[in-house]
Design a protein around this motif. Structure first.
Motif, short mmCIF file in Angstrom:
data_model
loop_
_atom_site.label_atom_id
_atom_site.label_comp_id
_atom_site.label_asym_id
_atom_site.label_seq_id
_atom_site.Cartn_x
_atom_site.Cartn_y
_atom_site.Cartn_z
N LYS A 228 -5.74 8.51 24.89
CA LYS A 228 -6.67 9.48 25.47
C LYS A 228 -7.93 8.77 25.94
N LYS A 229 -8.36 7.76 25.21
CA LYS A 229 -9.51 6.97 25.65
C LYS A 229 -9.18 6.18 26.92
N SER B 268 -9.24 8.30 30.01
CA SER B 268 -10.49 8.99 30.34
C SER B 268 -11.24 8.21 31.41
N HIS C 113 -14.53 6.31 26.79
CA HIS C 113 -13.49 5.35 27.19
C HIS C 113 -13.46 4.14 26.25
N LEU D 99 -15.41 13.68 31.94
CA LEU D 99 -14.50 13.06 30.96
C LEU D 99 -13.26 12.49 31.63
N TYR D 100 -12.83 13.12 32.72
CA TYR D 100 -11.69 12.61 33.47
C TYR D 100 -12.11 12.34 34.91
#
Length: 950
Positions: free
Chosen positions: A188-189, A192, A199, A272-273
């Protein structure tokens, strides 16, 4: 110590965060504000909010009946503040603050003081916050606060400890490197936005925390502390029996010394994305047999919306499990085992709303159908789910919950309040998580407008996925790949048969209406109302917390469940079917403050139902009907059996110390079976066999019922009649004995387990002679005295590993000590040598223990044994355990406390020599090296008699 992405993002319908300015009234002689927050009518504590001259904000809690005190400091600095060239330094700083201050320079002094006085301590680093906390016997709060405050005012950062502790952080990283939760989080990091601090790597290791002449760590550590930690970014909660004035004096005198550097928290304004990467599917390889589908939608921060909670409103509908809900449709079609929805993380500028679905194997195969089905359900919510009556029902339940809120443990209250003080104004600090002040359809629609097919990052976690060109995360070596999603397909390709079954929730029939308290005083202990047709019936009226709630326990003890590993497996599968059949119908009850659990154990199956008394009987009756005539389907059998096989296979991938400790428990307890035996049975059982087992399970039973709380004797007897009529009509009554613990052979048994993990696991179990209160007291006291120096020597000084502890290892009243270590570098022989060296050197320390110190340690153990009951459920659980062990005078705690008082230093020395130094009856379970195999050791232990009372 722990590292996490965030503290305040639980997926609960009434949870939210906010950052708001405090409107302070300067009324004190200290030229700082005081304020009293609104509290629950059921809350007898006194509260005071203050702000010190240095900008530190504090909430003081005076609970005149508290036997434990606690404090928590929340600092608005976390892993999101790490410089790119020093990833993990916020977490490293959290470790270092414990290791000596100008006033208390000795490393370990704080820990020893807390432990000696019956307390505990820890800390964790989140993305935006770091939280430090402790609890302690109330009389020692002031000197504990003095030590606690110094960690923030004048830490030493001793050079040799800097080098030593970076290895401890690395050990923490290594210990969890093969855990799917950490591995998935690393993906997930990785996926991102690289411009967002999320991140970055948050834990730290020997590489990111390099300490060389060219790149020394200590100057960077001190610089980070000086440029990030400031009194104006700190919020403190202190909880104790002292008056508010006394607590304020304690706080001002100590925490006012923390420097105010007038800093501002970092603004995480980046998305975030990366918008141009959405929508996308990220496939992640799991080590264990786990399967999940997660959808993460970027939305604006919700912290300012704590009064209306639009994210909670939407999440309540998305995560509903009632008939026709998204989850219900998925589950009925054999595609999902669980579903949750809520805020994932909130940085103050941006947030995510996440939907997480645990998939069945069939659900994994059909995950491409599930995605558009989620969006079809979102469309239904958007079209018909915004409704004032629905809001009013949520609001009413929130108000009832707040009205009858029960207090938690002091340390949990302190942690909660210190973190909430970062986000909520002082006047609503206590009530904010429950506030839903007005119907806000525009805000609900604003969130729903973001839950679209072109604004989602989906994650598929599965073992051995088909990855065509995988990436790998830097530190966790997790294979993953990202592929674009077609938004049009997500809008249009929902399976029609499933989509047509989707429905919004109906009004909740379990909303409590009668919230009155029964008359009569609280009973000192349960009373046996008799054995009605072979069932023991226990009753205890209890209104001490002024909550109209009760807990009912019903145990169906039966010899059928422990006849073999096969019967154990069949019991688990049957309980799964019962829970599965109840879930959709009973979900509304859980939303309305009722709760239940049905679980197998060594003697049979237990049903526990609790919550508001008003409609508890309705829920209980439905559960009893399911137990009497469970519906066992092919679909659910196949899913449950596969889940059980997966969970048993996954045990081989647990942490090494989890495997060594579990081996000891299953080898010693009567009526337990090895993982291999259960796995073989799970692979062999059939649906017909389960149905036959369900039909005969109740043929021989030893039933026990207990009702405790806001109920009457007549209510209890009516429940008993209900049980008899629905469940026990054709049963024969037998006596089912309690399991016992096998006595170990003389001397030490060494068992080596084969574990596929780079770390070494080590658990040394030293068993007591008998189950008497006197022997139990000696072992409890020894564990109390030895635990802190053992940790200091093995973990802090020798640096053998991150997971290090000495603990009471009591099972079914059989006393024991456990020494547990997981090491990334040492062999099991090296670990054992270190343990022997420590225990041999500590013999002299124990011999020289002063009577004053012995008295302090005894009081710490006694305070733990006689720990204050703060919630009805705690008392219910204690009563039920007493009934299980046959202690019908309900005074086991008091007897054990008296036995602790009577322990002499000579008693301790003799027990220490026999159990710890000589290892008179010991089992050492390790990973790697020489030793007996698990099966051979188990056979030897099974030949031994049980440990007895004398």
């Amino acid at each position: 110590m722990q590292i996490g992405n965030h503290l305040k993002t639980p997926r609960q319908a009434l949870s939210a965060n906010v950052f708001a300015l405090f409107f302070l009234l300067f009324v004190s002689s200290f030229a700082s504000a005081t304020q009293t927050p609104d509290k629950s009518p059921n809350d007898n504590n006194d509260y005071r909010f203050i702000e010190l001259d240095n900008g530190l904000k504090a909430i003081l809690v005076s609970d005149k009946n508290a036997e434990k005190a606690a404090a928590s400091m929340d600092v608005a600095i976390g892993s999101g503040d790490d410089p790119k060239e020093r990833e993990g330094i916020a977490h490293f700083l959290e470790h270092m603050l414990f290791l000596g201050t100008e006033k208390y320079p000795k490393a370990g002094e704080y820990q020893q003081f807390i432990k000696t006085h019956g307390g505990s301590h820890n800390a964790f680093t989140a993305f935006r916050n770091t939280n430090y906390f402790f609890d302690i016997q109330a009389d020692y709060l002031e000197p504990a606060l003095d030590r606690f405050a110094q960690q923030f005012a004048a830490p030493l950062f001793t050079p040799e400890l800097v080098e030593r502790e970076r290895h401890a952080v690395h050990s923490e990283f290594r210990a969890k490197q093969k855990e799917d939760g950490r591995r998935f989080y690393s993906v997930k990091k990785a996926t991102s936005n690289p411009e967002h601090a999320f991140h970055q790597f948050a834990v730290g290791n020997l590489t990111t925390l390099e300490n060389t002449e060219d790149n020394p760590l200590r100057p960077d550590l001190i610089r980070f502390w000086q440029t990030h930690y400031s009194a104006n970014l700190m919020t403190l909660a202190v909880y104790g029996p002292q008056t508010l004035d006394k607590l304020e004096t304690m706080v001002r005198a100590r925490f006012g010394a923390i420097e105010n550097r007038d800093l501002k928290p970092r603004a995480h304004m980046a998305s975030l994305y990366e918008t141009d990467k959405l929508p996308a599917m990220v496939t992640v390889e799991a080590i264990k047999d786990v399967r999940s589908l997660s959808l993460s939608f970027p939305i604006p921060s919700q912290q300012k919306n704590y009064l209306t909670k639009p994210a909670s409103y939407v999440s309540n509908l998305l995560g509903h499990e009632g008939p026709g809900s998204l989850f219900d449709v998925l589950k009925k079609n054999g595609l999902a085992d669980s579903l949750s929805a809520g805020i994932g993380m909130d940085t103050g500028y941006n947030a995510t709303l996440d939907i997480s679905i645990a998939l069945t194997p069939e659900g994994l195969n059909r995950h491409e159908e599930i995605l558009p089905l989620v969006f079809r359900y979102i469309d239904i919510i958007r079209e018909r789910g915004i409704d004032q009556q629905r809001f009013e029902e949520m609001q009413r339940l929130a108000r009832i919950d707040f009205r009858f809120r029960e207090q938690g443990e002091p340390v949990h209250e302190a942690m909660r309040l210190s973190s909430q003080l970062q986000d909520y104004p002082a006047d609503v600090l206590l009530s904010a998580p429950w506030l839903m002040e007005r119907y806000a359809p525009d805000q609900y629609n604003e969130i729903l407008a973001r839950l679209t097919p072109d604004n989602v990052m989906a994650y598929l976690l599965a073992p051995q996925p088909k990855l065509t060109s995988p990436n790998q995360t830097q530190w966790y070596d997790t294979p993953w790949q990202i592929e674009p999603l077609n938004a049009d397909d997500l809008r249009t390709r929902a399976p029609e048969a499933l989509a047509e079954a989707l429905r919004l929730p109906l009004p909740n029939p379990f909303v409590p209406e009668n919230l009155t308290m029964v008359s009569g005083t609280t009973m000192d202990k349960p009373e046996l109302l008799g054995n009605q047709d072979g069932m023991a019936i226990w009753f205890a009226r209890d209104t001490r917390f002024n909550t109209p709630k009760a807990n009912v326990f019903f145990s169906l003890r039966t010899p059928a469940v422990r006849a073999s590993a096969r019967s154990h497996v069949l019991t688990r599968l049957l309980v799964d079917s019962i829970n599965n059949n109840l879930n959709a119908w009973a979900y509304s009850a859980r939303l309305a403050g009722l709760n239940y659990s049905i679980y197998p154990h060594l003697r049979g199956i237990t049903v526990r139902v609790g919550g508001y008394t008003d409609k508890l009987h309705t829920l209980m009756n439905r559960i009893l009907m399911q137990i009497a005539t469970p519906e066992v389907t092919r679909q659910r059998f196949d899913i449950a059996r596969q889940n059980l096989i997966d969970s048993l296979q996954n045990k081989a991938k647990d942490r090494p110390v989890e495997q060594t400790s579990e081996f000891i428990q299953t080898a010693l307890l009567e009526g337990t079976w090895s993982t291999e035996e259960k796995l073989q049975a799970a692979r062999e059982v059939t649906l017909d066999e389960l149905r036959s087992f369900a039909n005969t399970l109740l043929s021989e039973v030893d039933p026990v019922l207990m009702a405790h709380g806001n109920i009457t004797e007549a209510y209890t007897l009516n429940l008993a009649q209900q049980v008899n009529a629905v469940v026990l009509g054709e049963s024969d009554f037998v006596d089912v004995k309690r399991s016992r613990v096998h006595k170990l052979p003389a001397n030490e048994m060494l068992v080596s387990l084969h574990v596929d993990h780079p770390d070494t696991g080590y658990t040394l179990y030293t068993q007591g002679k008998n189950t008497s209160f006197e022997e139990r007291a000696r072992f409890r006291l020894l564990a109390q005295i030895i635990s802190s120096p053992f940790y200091e020597d093995i973990r802090t000084t020798r640096q053998l590993g991150y997971i290090v502890y000495a603990t009471p290892f009591e099972m079914l009243e059989t006393p024991a000590l456990g020494f547990v270590i997981q090491s990334p570098g040492a062999s099991q022989e090296d670990i054992d040598q270190a343990v022997r060296e420590f225990t041999e050197s500590y013999e002299a320390t124990l011999s020289e223990l002063s009577m004053e110190r012995l008295g302090q340690e005894k009081q710490a153990v006694i305070s733990s044994i006689l720990e204050q009951d703060r919630q009805l459920g705690e008392i219910s659980g204690r009563y039920w355990r007493e009934i299980d062990r046959g202690s019908v005078n309900f005074d086991s705690r008091e007897k054990l406390a008296e036995a602790v008082k009577a322990v002499s230093l000579e008693d301790l020395k003799a027990t220490y020599k026999e159990a710890v130094l000589n290892r008179g009856r010991a089992l050492r379970a390790v990973t790697g090296g020489e030793g007996l195999g698990a099966d051979e050791a188990r056979k030897l232990i099974l030949q031994q008699p049980p440990v007895t009372a004398d």
